[in-house]
Design a protein around this motif. Structure first.
Motif, PDB file in Angstrom:
ATOM      1  N   ILE A  10       1.311  -1.218   0.053  1.00 15.47           N
ATOM      2  CA  ILE A  10       0.083  -0.457  -0.195  1.00 15.47           C
ATOM      3  C   ILE A  10       0.719   0.983  -0.178  1.00 15.47           C
ATOM      4  O   ILE A  10       1.756   1.227   0.816  1.00 15.47           O
ATOM      5  N   GLY A  11       0.945   1.932  -0.985  1.00 15.45           N
ATOM      6  CA  GLY A  11       1.039   3.207  -0.769  1.00 15.45           C
ATOM      7  C   GLY A  11       0.164   4.891  -0.864  1.00 15.45           C
ATOM      8  O   GLY A  11      -1.116   4.392  -1.243  1.00 15.45           O
ATOM      9  N   TRP A  12       0.229   5.465   0.302  1.00 17.92           N
ATOM     10  CA  TRP A  12      -0.480   6.208   0.778  1.00 17.92           C
ATOM     11  C   TRP A  12       0.008   7.823   1.046  1.00 17.92           C
ATOM     12  O   TRP A  12       0.835   8.114   1.828  1.00 17.92           O
ATOM     13  N   ASN A  13      -0.187   8.580   0.165  1.00 19.66           N
ATOM     14  CA  ASN A  13       0.648  10.215   0.154  1.00 19.66           C
ATOM     15  C   ASN A  13      -0.917  10.568   1.042  1.00 19.66           C
ATOM     16  O   ASN A  13      -1.628  11.474   0.767  1.00 19.66           O
ATOM     17  N   VAL A  14      -1.063  11.082   2.857  1.00 19.48           N
ATOM     18  CA  VAL A  14      -1.502  11.549   3.445  1.00 19.48           C
ATOM     19  C   VAL A  14      -2.288  12.465   2.990  1.00 19.48           C
ATOM     20  O   VAL A  14      -3.506  13.115   3.082  1.00 19.48           O
ATOM     21  N   ASN A  15      -1.260  13.784   2.669  1.00 20.74           N
ATOM     22  CA  ASN A  15      -0.997  15.141   1.882  1.00 20.74           C
ATOM     23  C   ASN A  15      -0.205  15.369   1.400  1.00 20.74           C
ATOM     24  O   ASN A  15       0.848  14.102   1.074  1.00 20.74           O
ATOM     25  N   ARG A  16       0.464  16.668   1.156  1.00 21.19           N
ATOM     26  CA  ARG A  16       1.664  16.914   0.072  1.00 21.19           C
ATOM     27  C   ARG A  16       2.967  16.280   0.600  1.00 21.19           C
ATOM     28  O   ARG A  16       3.879  16.527  -0.138  1.00 21.19           O
TER      29      ARG A  16
END
Length: 789
Positions: free
Chosen positions: A662-668
């Motif tokens: 899983i890859g997740w950009n929580v914010n920038r």
């Protein structure tokens, strides 16, 4: 006629099937205007010079659809001042809130919205630079090779970029100093191949361009537009001097003679110097003294269990990465991770008209070499320092024929290895390519090298072969002993050839590779010898129309057969699969393979295959898939299951391998990545092992230049000591647990002006997770500054 002669004759017949090239309409040349005055790279485009720039539309979709109009408008602005190539992109977007853009380290922005360009600065359709930028200014650069069909982001240039999102979309501004490009300075007006690109990822990933790309032409670089300008352009002195300093402290927990443990401390302060000098516009010198060749980032975690061959890792060190593509060939003859700790290094790369070359030399404080075989491979260590060198030459005989030569050498006391190879590539037409390489090696091993692989309890140190057959666990001898037990210099040969056909709907190939038993390439990564493999495969593709839920379907099949030098059977395999690409940038691959394959040798003291191995019937299934349903979120999984070989016990088994991530950009700023690797093996109705590896990496990117990253790698393996046939249960650990962590802060003004501060440690135990004990810890800092002239 022999097996090899039959294959070569078939390739020769295929090479005579050349037909005339399909005519294609070349896009109109782009004229790059000359400007003067100061340009600030800030993505604002408020300087008056931009009013005189050439404007080029990029409104054609080249993938996944076949050259249809784009749903969004993109315009590129191009100009130059004799020393810098300026490019700006105005990327319109109907809904800017959907723009994929995150603050990322260099070369990590794939999957974001991107704009950029390819440049074939010699316009010879062989290689192209690639420069891409996301809407926040994060950079990607690299090199694509038409000759080797490889794309790499490992090359890093020093250039400027900026990006800014606005109410209409975003703007990106770039400045490429001509000194980072190789080109023919003797030409008054330059003519370069060029493509302007935009990646537009929404439910689908659209690739937008200023040109049309034909699916019937396998050479994308051959279809670039041309750009003219840069009159009288010079690269300047092209000199970069980079001093660096690495300081650190490593502590290792060691057991003393009295049975107690104590921390042993090793402090280090290592200055170094790197020089990158464009001697001429065509020739580049890289030199380094006392370099810090350690990587500052942990390698990707991998399981190595029930695997008989050595693992390969990617190179990360800047000295070797610069112009790395100059040394590529059909064989991996230059694997620089073999060079561990040099005192110095020098590399010369160049290109003049139709000729290109690469030459490097280093020493190494330690000498590790790969010992190849046809059932296993392993690493051997030779005492003392060694020298290493490589030479690569390539000649473009005409636009469609490339000839090349490679020589490599490694040497130490009582040891040497040399490889010499000739290769050729023939582009018969837009669809057909034929290539081959023939190699010769000469090697001398230290007389006692084989003793590293002799069983510890050997009575005669493997000096004499056993008088009775014996298994690997019982025998002093094994394949690695037999491959290294050489009394004098020995030589070997290798050969590979391949025919490849590609058009919009079909792809098929026929390849052959043979490495005889005495072939060695110790500067490269050649893990198998004493084998010959023929392979035939192909696939059929279908494409969806715009608006459908899927975009591309591919059905593929492959057959291969492998024998040893004596013609004894090793493996025969048939593989089938289906690959589907669909909305939300998703893909699913369903695969099936069936093979007959020999296991471990019954009598380890003999290299024979026939009557010395069992043949196992193996059927396995595979499911792979991935999806990016939301901005900054992606899921991937890889599952395979079915029959396998338990190599330690030489018997049939069944296994399951599962790798979700899983890859997740929580914010920038914040990115989380987690990957779980699971592998198990069952045989004779009971578990043999269950291995689990967790790789967690989280990065907080303060800006494009600055980040902090935490890595956590946990290996958790359980074994059933009583289900190993040839090993005493007391010699097998039922549980192994180990954890590696790293905390790294990085600040990069450019790829060579950097600051790194880090801490790493390691814990392990043969009990439960709560019993983990630290046995190594390390703090370090690295400072380097690139002085550019």
């Amino acid at each position: 006629m022999s097996f090899k002669q039959t294959i070569i004759s078939a390739f020769a017949a295929l090479s005579l099937t050349s037909v005339a090239f399909a005519s294609t309409q070349s896009p109109s040349p782009i004229e790059i205007p000359r400007i003067s005055g100061q340009i600030t790279i800030d993505a604002k485009l408020d300087e008056p010079q931009w009013q005189n720039a050439t404007r080029v539309k990029m409104n054609n979709i080249t993938r996944p659809y076949d050259n249809i109009p784009s749903p969004v408008d993109t315009e590129a602005l191009l100009m130059e001042d004799g020393g810098i190539f300026y490019i700006a992109f105005i990327a319109q977007d109907p809904d800017p809130s959907q723009i994929r853009a995150f603050l990322r380290d260099r070369d990590r922005s794939w999957g974001d919205d991107l704009v950029g360009l390819k440049i074939d600065s010699f316009n010879d359709q062989r290689t192209a630079y690639r420069f891409m930028v996301n809407p926040l200014g994060a950079q990607i650069d690299g090199i694509e090779s038409e000759v080797t069909k490889k794309e790499s982001d490992s090359w890093d240039g020093i250039w400027q970029s900026a990006g800014q999102i606005n109410e209409q979309g975003y703007i990106v501004e770039m400045a490429l100093p001509l000194r980072i490009l190789n080109f023919n300075e003797d030409i008054d007006v330059q003519t370069w191949g060029i493509e302007l690109l935009r990646m537009y990822p929404r439910e689908e990933q659209l690739r937008l361009s200023n040109i049309h790309l034909s699916r019937d032409n396998n050479c994308e670089i051959c279809q670039l537009a041309t750009a003219t300008g840069f009159s009288g352009a010079k690269q300047g002195s092209n000199l970069t001097i980079t001093p660096a300093l690495v300081v650190g402290r490593t502590q290792t927990l060691e057991t003393q003679d009295d049975g107690t443990t104590d921390w042993i401390t090793d402090d280090r302060t290592e200055p170094s110097l790197d020089v990158r000098w464009g001697i001429t516009p065509d020739i580049l010198l890289n030199a380094t003294l006392n370099p810090d060749f350690s990587t500052v980032e942990t390698d990707q975690a991998r399981l190595n269990i029930n695997n008989t061959f050595a693992l390969r890792f990617e190179e990360k060190r800047p000295f070797f990465l610069d112009n790395q593509d100059y040394f590529d060939s059909n064989y991996n003859l230059v694997y620089t991770r073999n060079i561990n700790a040099p005192n110095y290094g020098a590399k010369l790369t160049g290109r003049k008209e139709d000729h290109s070359f690469g030459l490097f030399m280093t020493d190494d404080k330690s000498t590790n070499i790969l010992i190849p075989g046809n059932r296993s491979s392993s690493i051997a260590e030779i005492e003392g320092e060694s020298k290493a060198a490589a030479l690569r030459y390539r000649y473009n005989l005409n636009p469609n024929i490339t000839l090349g030569w490679v020589s490599t050498a490694r040497s130490a006391e009582d040891y040497q290895n040399q490889v010499h190879a000739f290769d050729a590539r023939f582009r018969l037409n837009t669809n057909n390519v034929f290539k081959f390489q023939t190699l010769y090696s000469q090697t001398l091993y230290p007389e006692d090298l084989f003793k590293q692989f002799c069983n510890d309890d050997s009575e005669n140190g493997c000096e004499q072969p056993p008088t009775e057959p014996c298994t690997y666990a019982e025998c002093d001898y094994n394949e690695r002993v037999l491959r290294t037990q050489k009394d004098d210099t020995f030589s070997g040969n290798a050969f590979t050839a391949g025919y490849y056909y590609n058009d919009s709907d079909w792809h098929y190939r026929m390849t052959y590779r043979q490495n005889d038993s005495d072939f060695r390439a110790d500067l490269g990564f050649i893990s198998q010898v004493d084998y010959a493999k023929v392979e035939i495969g192909g696939d059929r593709k279908w494409y969806a129309q715009p608006g459908q839920w899927w975009t591309k379907l591919k059905v593929y099949s492959n057959w291969d057969k492998t024998e040893n030098d004596a013609g004894e059977f090793i493996e025969e395999e048939i593989e089938f699969g289906v690959h589907l690409d669909a909305k939300y940038r998703s893909h699913v691959i369903l695969g099936f393979e069936t093979k007959d394959k020999v296991g471990s040798r019954i009598d380890a003291s003999s290299l024979a295959i026939d009557d010395n191995t069992d043949v196992f019937d193996i059927t396995r299934y595979r499911i792979r898939g991935g999806i990016k349903p939301l901005i900054g979120l992606n899921f991937n999984a890889d599952l395979s299951f079915g029959d396998t070989i338990d190599y330690a016990s030489n018997r049939a088994g069944d296994s399951t391998n599962f790798t979700p991530s899983i890859g997740w950009n929580v914010n920038r700023h914040l990115e989380l990545k987690i990957k779980q690797i699971y592998s198990d093996l069952r045989a004779d109705g009971a578990d043999v092992f269950t291995a689990r590896l967790t790789d967690l990496r989280t990065t907080f990117q303060f800006s494009v230049q600055s980040f902090v990253r935490f890595s956590f790698i946990y290996n958790n393996t359980d074994r059933n000591p009583y289900n190993y046939i040839y090993v005493n249960p007391a010699d097998i650990s039922a549980k192994t647990r180990d954890v590696s962590t790293e905390l790294l802060y990085g600040y990069k003004i450019n790829p060579q002006t950097v600051v790194y501060l880090g801490y790493s440690d390691h814990h392990d135990t043969e009990l439960a997770f709560a019993d983990l004990e630290q046995d190594q810890r390390n703090v370090f800092a690295k400072f380097s500054y690139a002085w550019v002239k």
